[in-house]
Design a protein around this motif. Structure first.
Motif, PDB file in Angstrom:
ATOM      1  N   VAL A  41       0.807  -1.223   0.000  1.00  0.00           N
ATOM      2  CA  VAL A  41       0.000   0.000   0.000  1.00  0.00           C
ATOM      3  C   VAL A  41       0.841   1.275   0.000  1.00  0.00           C
ATOM      4  O   VAL A  41       0.298   2.368   0.055  1.00  0.00           O
ATOM      5  CB  VAL A  41      -1.000   0.038   1.192  1.00  0.00           C
ATOM      6  CG1 VAL A  41      -2.008  -1.057   1.083  1.00  0.00           C
ATOM      7  CG2 VAL A  41      -0.280  -0.012   2.522  1.00  0.00           C
ATOM      8  N   GLY A  42       2.132   1.133  -0.080  1.00  0.00           N
ATOM      9  CA  GLY A  42       3.006   2.307  -0.090  1.00  0.00           C
ATOM     10  C   GLY A  42       3.617   2.513  -1.454  1.00  0.00           C
ATOM     11  O   GLY A  42       2.929   2.503  -2.471  1.00  0.00           O
ATOM     12  N   SER A  43       4.909   2.658  -1.480  1.00  0.00           N
ATOM     13  CA  SER A  43       5.592   2.966  -2.737  1.00  0.00           C
ATOM     14  C   SER A  43       5.457   1.851  -3.767  1.00  0.00           C
ATOM     15  O   SER A  43       5.430   2.119  -4.965  1.00  0.00           O
ATOM     16  CB  SER A  43       7.073   3.264  -2.478  1.00  0.00           C
ATOM     17  OG  SER A  43       7.698   2.149  -1.877  1.00  0.00           O
ATOM     18  N   GLY A  44       5.356   0.606  -3.326  1.00  0.00           N
ATOM     19  CA  GLY A  44       5.175  -0.503  -4.270  1.00  0.00           C
ATOM     20  C   GLY A  44       3.849  -0.454  -4.984  1.00  0.00           C
ATOM     21  O   GLY A  44       3.671  -1.016  -6.054  1.00  0.00           O
ATOM     22  N   GLN A  45       2.910   0.233  -4.391  1.00  0.00           N
ATOM     23  CA  GLN A  45       1.573   0.409  -4.976  1.00  0.00           C
ATOM     24  C   GLN A  45       1.474   1.804  -5.576  1.00  0.00           C
ATOM     25  O   GLN A  45       0.397   2.262  -5.899  1.00  0.00           O
ATOM     26  CB  GLN A  45       0.518   0.182  -3.877  1.00  0.00           C
ATOM     27  CG  GLN A  45      -0.907   0.345  -4.280  1.00  0.00           C
ATOM     28  CD  GLN A  45      -1.411  -0.744  -5.194  1.00  0.00           C
ATOM     29  OE1 GLN A  45      -0.820  -1.784  -5.318  1.00  0.00           O
ATOM     30  NE2 GLN A  45      -2.498  -0.505  -5.849  1.00  0.00           N
ATOM     31  N   HIS A  46       2.589   2.473  -5.737  1.00  0.00           N
ATOM     32  CA  HIS A  46       2.620   3.865  -6.211  1.00  0.00           C
ATOM     33  C   HIS A  46       1.688   4.727  -5.375  1.00  0.00           C
ATOM     34  O   HIS A  46       0.927   5.538  -5.884  1.00  0.00           O
ATOM     35  CB  HIS A  46       2.272   3.969  -7.692  1.00  0.00           C
ATOM     36  CG  HIS A  46       3.337   3.470  -8.594  1.00  0.00           C
ATOM     37  ND1 HIS A  46       4.601   4.002  -8.607  1.00  0.00           N
ATOM     38  CD2 HIS A  46       3.340   2.456  -9.509  1.00  0.00           C
ATOM     39  CE1 HIS A  46       5.334   3.356  -9.495  1.00  0.00           C
ATOM     40  NE2 HIS A  46       4.602   2.415 -10.046  1.00  0.00           N
ATOM     41  N   PHE A  47       1.709   4.482  -4.064  1.00  0.00           N
ATOM     42  CA  PHE A  47       0.938   5.254  -3.097  1.00  0.00           C
ATOM     43  C   PHE A  47      -0.532   5.352  -3.477  1.00  0.00           C
ATOM     44  O   PHE A  47      -1.119   6.423  -3.510  1.00  0.00           O
ATOM     45  CB  PHE A  47       1.556   6.646  -2.887  1.00  0.00           C
ATOM     46  CG  PHE A  47       2.953   6.557  -2.345  1.00  0.00           C
ATOM     47  CD1 PHE A  47       3.168   6.253  -1.019  1.00  0.00           C
ATOM     48  CD2 PHE A  47       4.038   6.720  -3.177  1.00  0.00           C
ATOM     49  CE1 PHE A  47       4.453   6.141  -0.511  1.00  0.00           C
ATOM     50  CE2 PHE A  47       5.333   6.606  -2.688  1.00  0.00           C
ATOM     51  CZ  PHE A  47       5.532   6.312  -1.351  1.00  0.00           C
ATOM     52  N   GLY A  48      -1.123   4.187  -3.757  1.00  0.00           N
ATOM     53  CA  GLY A  48      -2.559   4.121  -3.994  1.00  0.00           C
ATOM     54  C   GLY A  48      -2.988   4.109  -5.436  1.00  0.00           C
ATOM     55  O   GLY A  48      -4.164   3.941  -5.719  1.00  0.00           O
ATOM     56  N   MET A  49      -2.067   4.292  -6.359  1.00  0.00           N
ATOM     57  CA  MET A  49      -2.453   4.252  -7.761  1.00  0.00           C
ATOM     58  C   MET A  49      -2.988   2.855  -8.085  1.00  0.00           C
ATOM     59  O   MET A  49      -2.528   1.857  -7.559  1.00  0.00           O
ATOM     60  CB  MET A  49      -1.270   4.586  -8.671  1.00  0.00           C
ATOM     61  CG  MET A  49      -0.792   6.012  -8.523  1.00  0.00           C
ATOM     62  SD  MET A  49      -2.048   7.264  -8.866  1.00  0.00           S
ATOM     63  CE  MET A  49      -2.268   7.054 -10.599  1.00  0.00           C
ATOM     64  N   LEU A  50      -3.960   2.817  -8.948  1.00  0.00           N
ATOM     65  CA  LEU A  50      -4.614   1.559  -9.276  1.00  0.00           C
ATOM     66  C   LEU A  50      -3.847   0.805 -10.350  1.00  0.00           C
ATOM     67  O   LEU A  50      -3.392   1.389 -11.321  1.00  0.00           O
ATOM     68  CB  LEU A  50      -6.037   1.843  -9.781  1.00  0.00           C
ATOM     69  CG  LEU A  50      -6.890   2.777  -8.922  1.00  0.00           C
ATOM     70  CD1 LEU A  50      -8.263   2.922  -9.554  1.00  0.00           C
ATOM     71  CD2 LEU A  50      -6.986   2.282  -7.509  1.00  0.00           C
ATOM     72  N   ASP A  51      -3.701  -0.482 -10.139  1.00  0.00           N
ATOM     73  CA  ASP A  51      -3.144  -1.331 -11.181  1.00  0.00           C
ATOM     74  C   ASP A  51      -3.825  -2.686 -11.107  1.00  0.00           C
ATOM     75  O   ASP A  51      -4.672  -2.918 -10.243  1.00  0.00           O
ATOM     76  CB  ASP A  51      -1.619  -1.425 -11.094  1.00  0.00           C
ATOM     77  CG  ASP A  51      -1.105  -1.960  -9.775  1.00  0.00           C
ATOM     78  OD1 ASP A  51      -1.722  -2.870  -9.207  1.00  0.00           O
ATOM     79  OD2 ASP A  51      -0.061  -1.477  -9.318  1.00  0.00           O
ATOM     80  N   LYS A  52      -3.493  -3.577 -12.009  1.00  0.00           N
ATOM     81  CA  LYS A  52      -4.208  -4.853 -12.110  1.00  0.00           C
ATOM     82  C   LYS A  52      -4.102  -5.710 -10.859  1.00  0.00           C
ATOM     83  O   LYS A  52      -4.957  -6.551 -10.603  1.00  0.00           O
ATOM     84  CB  LYS A  52      -3.720  -5.643 -13.317  1.00  0.00           C
ATOM     85  CG  LYS A  52      -4.146  -5.064 -14.634  1.00  0.00           C
ATOM     86  CD  LYS A  52      -3.672  -5.933 -15.785  1.00  0.00           C
ATOM     87  CE  LYS A  52      -4.086  -5.342 -17.109  1.00  0.00           C
ATOM     88  NZ  LYS A  52      -3.598  -6.165 -18.230  1.00  0.00           N
ATOM     89  N   ILE A 106     -11.841   9.301 -14.614  1.00  0.00           N
ATOM     90  CA  ILE A 106     -11.541   8.064 -15.341  1.00  0.00           C
ATOM     91  C   ILE A 106     -11.728   8.327 -16.826  1.00  0.00           C
ATOM     92  O   ILE A 106     -12.767   8.823 -17.255  1.00  0.00           O
ATOM     93  CB  ILE A 106     -12.439   6.920 -14.841  1.00  0.00           C
ATOM     94  CG1 ILE A 106     -12.126   6.640 -13.369  1.00  0.00           C
ATOM     95  CG2 ILE A 106     -12.254   5.681 -15.694  1.00  0.00           C
ATOM     96  CD1 ILE A 106     -12.998   5.602 -12.725  1.00  0.00           C
ATOM     97  N   THR A 107     -10.707   7.994 -17.589  1.00  0.00           N
ATOM     98  CA  THR A 107     -10.724   8.332 -19.004  1.00  0.00           C
ATOM     99  C   THR A 107     -10.817   7.129 -19.933  1.00  0.00           C
ATOM    100  O   THR A 107     -10.850   7.294 -21.137  1.00  0.00           O
ATOM    101  CB  THR A 107      -9.461   9.126 -19.363  1.00  0.00           C
ATOM    102  OG1 THR A 107      -8.309   8.341 -19.026  1.00  0.00           O
ATOM    103  CG2 THR A 107      -9.416  10.443 -18.604  1.00  0.00           C
ATOM    104  N   SER A 108     -10.843   5.927 -19.368  1.00  0.00           N
ATOM    105  CA  SER A 108     -10.901   4.753 -20.238  1.00  0.00           C
ATOM    106  C   SER A 108     -11.803   3.682 -19.637  1.00  0.00           C
ATOM    107  O   SER A 108     -11.998   3.621 -18.423  1.00  0.00           O
ATOM    108  CB  SER A 108      -9.498   4.178 -20.453  1.00  0.00           C
ATOM    109  OG  SER A 108      -9.040   3.560 -19.271  1.00  0.00           O
ATOM    110  N   ILE A 109     -12.321   2.833 -20.489  1.00  0.00           N
ATOM    111  CA  ILE A 109     -13.142   1.703 -20.053  1.00  0.00           C
ATOM    112  C   ILE A 109     -12.318   0.773 -19.171  1.00  0.00           C
ATOM    113  O   ILE A 109     -12.793   0.263 -18.154  1.00  0.00           O
ATOM    114  CB  ILE A 109     -13.706   0.941 -21.271  1.00  0.00           C
ATOM    115  CG1 ILE A 109     -14.637   1.838 -22.081  1.00  0.00           C
ATOM    116  CG2 ILE A 109     -14.396  -0.341 -20.849  1.00  0.00           C
ATOM    117  CD1 ILE A 109     -15.879   2.266 -21.332  1.00  0.00           C
ATOM    118  N   ARG A 110     -11.052   0.567 -19.535  1.00  0.00           N
ATOM    119  CA  ARG A 110     -10.169  -0.304 -18.743  1.00  0.00           C
ATOM    120  C   ARG A 110     -10.050   0.205 -17.314  1.00  0.00           C
ATOM    121  O   ARG A 110     -10.137  -0.554 -16.357  1.00  0.00           O
ATOM    122  CB  ARG A 110      -8.786  -0.382 -19.401  1.00  0.00           C
ATOM    123  CG  ARG A 110      -7.824  -1.320 -18.694  1.00  0.00           C
ATOM    124  CD  ARG A 110      -6.399  -1.174 -19.207  1.00  0.00           C
ATOM    125  NE  ARG A 110      -5.820   0.130 -18.970  1.00  0.00           N
ATOM    126  CZ  ARG A 110      -5.389   0.576 -17.779  1.00  0.00           C
ATOM    127  NH1 ARG A 110      -5.491  -0.178 -16.723  1.00  0.00           N
ATOM    128  NH2 ARG A 110      -4.863   1.782 -17.654  1.00  0.00           N
TER     129      ARG A 110
END
Length: 109
Positions: free
Chosen positions: A34-45, A84-88
């Motif tokens: 939940v920190g830097s490894g997660q880009h501080f909350g940025m969403l990824d898969k 949010i700018t994309s369907i993905r």
């Protein structure tokens, strides 16, 4: 294939270490999830797959870092509602929301 801000191969180790007795091991796990490894909350898969394990750790009454995990979830939640700018991105945000909402009863305790 999962994508994560940090190394995806480290996610299982980080999850196992959330409740480790050594603070330095837990700190590394927290940063990775939940920190830097997660880009501080940025969403990824990988995010929707990480959330259930965070909730499980929070459910443990002996969870030593509940405040940090809750803060991490709050940051992740805040990123769900950025423009949010994309369907993905919409699909990813909905997946993450669905996982976070499962913890709702836990947040009220």
């Amino acid at each position: 294939r999962l994508v994560h801000g940090g190394e995806t191969k480290d996610i299982p180790t980080h999850i196992r270490n959330l409740l480790h007795e050594d603070w330095h091991v837990r700190e590394n796990a927290l940063e990775g999830l939940v920190g830097s490894g997660q880009h501080f909350g940025m969403l990824d898969k990988a995010t929707p797959f990480i959330v259930p394990f965070i909730l499980e750790a929070l459910h443990d009454e002996q969870c030593p870092d509940c405040w940090y995990l809750l803060q991490g979830l709050a940051v992740i939640c805040s990123h769900i509602f950025i423009p949010i700018t994309s369907i993905r991105h919409w699909r990813l945000a909905i997946q993450i929301y669905d996982e976070i909402i499962k913890g709702f009863p836990l947040y009220l305790v």
